[in-house]
Design an enzyme around this catalytic site. Structure first.
Site, short mmCIF file in Angstrom:
data_model
loop_
_atom_site.label_atom_id
_atom_site.label_comp_id
_atom_site.label_asym_id
_atom_site.label_seq_id
_atom_site.Cartn_x
_atom_site.Cartn_y
_atom_site.Cartn_z
N LEU A 118 0.82 -1.19 0.00
CA LEU A 118 0.00 0.00 0.00
C LEU A 118 0.86 1.26 0.00
O LEU A 118 1.72 1.44 0.86
CB LEU A 118 -0.93 -0.01 1.23
N ASP A 119 0.62 2.14 -0.97
CA ASP A 119 1.29 3.45 -1.07
C ASP A 119 2.80 3.35 -1.20
O ASP A 119 3.52 4.30 -0.87
CB ASP A 119 0.92 4.34 0.13
N GLU A 120 3.31 2.22 -1.67
CA GLU A 120 4.76 2.06 -1.78
C GLU A 120 5.19 1.67 -3.20
O GLU A 120 6.31 1.21 -3.40
CB GLU A 120 5.26 1.02 -0.77
#
Length: 289
Positions: A228-230
């Site tokens: 997530l979000d990486e």
């Protein structure tokens, strides 16, 4: 008649003679080179190229071009893709409640500043349907079913695949997508995050930014991955703020930055300016095309 522009994206181990071999190949096939952008990652010994070609004057078919280029690329260990200007990418925008990114993308699209076809807007809520109607873009309401999110994702995928969607834009779509969904569309999902990653993830980021007394507000656009979000970062931007800023003003500033960052990231993708290498995005600057 409009010229056919062909864009090749290439990455491979760095080695002598690459530029000569690649450019000579296209010269011999009758292409005119419009631009040739290069980058060498000396740490990883990797070479990257974005080369744009005018196909006027060549009689090669797409199949013949790709077959011939494969013969060149195989012994040099290229990873490559080719893109043709006569094919516009089909785009789907996913949203929930927040409208600023959706408005901005649709306005740019209607003004001819996004080189794509926005085929649909999909939401897990009905709130933003009037915006879709205003811009005359089909709207699909696919709610999340309690205790059975996989069913909603299956409906999403069936809709996207039936319309041959090339790019999915998460314009503040407030649902966590499963690994199965994300892996079905590798490097085809762009997300906008309301911070200069990885700070202030989760709910109410601007209140937490205010409580921390931040001096910069930013936004990040990246490809979605299982982490997530990486995922690989495409675009980021920041704006200075002061102690006088309130959560409300921070939110307004953040929304403006989000719009610009997301639009730039989408344009980079649509113009084939990005090569993903591991978890990094190599983003070539625009060349005036």
């Amino acid at each position: 008649m409009k010229s056919q522009i062909v864009t090749f994206l290439i990455q491979c181990p760095d080695q002598k003679g690459l530029v000569a071999k690649i450019t000579n190949f296209f010269f011999e096939k009758g292409f005119n080179i419009l631009s040739c952008q290069q980058y060498v990652n000396s740490i990883e010994n990797t070479y990257f190229m974005r080369i744009r070609l005018n196909a006027d004057g060549t009689i090669l078919s797409k199949k013949e071009l790709e077959s011939s280029f494969l013969e060149l690329s195989t012994p040099l260990h290229f990873k490559w893709s080719v893109h043709y200007s006569d094919k516009k990418q089909q785009v789907a925008i996913l949203v929930s409640h927040t409208s600023h990114n959706l408005y901005d993308l649709l306005e740019r699209y209607k003004e001819g500043n996004l080189n794509c076809t926005v085929k649909m807007i999909i939401s897990n809520h009905e709130k933003l349907k009037p915006i879709a109607d205003m811009f005359q873009v089909p709207f699909y309401y696919i709610p999340v079913i309690a205790n059975d999110k996989s069913k909603q994702e299956k409906q999403l995928m069936e809709l996207l695949d039936s319309h041959q969607i090339d790019l999915i834009i998460l314009a503040r779509y407030m649902q966590i997508l499963s690994a199965d969904f994300i892996n079905a569309y590798p490097e085809k999902i762009i997300n906008i995050h309301h911070s200069f990653l990885p700070a202030f993830q989760g709910a109410n980021p601007y209140l937490r930014a205010y409580e921390r007394g931040v001096k910069l507000i930013g936004a990040t656009a990246h490809y979605a991955t299982e982490d997530l979000d990486e995922g690989p970062i495409i675009e980021q931007d920041v704006k200075p703020v002061t102690h006088e800023s309130t959560p409300t003003t921070l939110k307004k500033i953040g929304a403006d930055i989000e719009k610009l960052v997301l639009a730039r990231a989408v344009n980079n993708h649509l113009n084939h300016q990005i090569i993903v290498s591991g978890n990094r995005a190599i983003v070539f600057p625009e060349t005036g095309e």
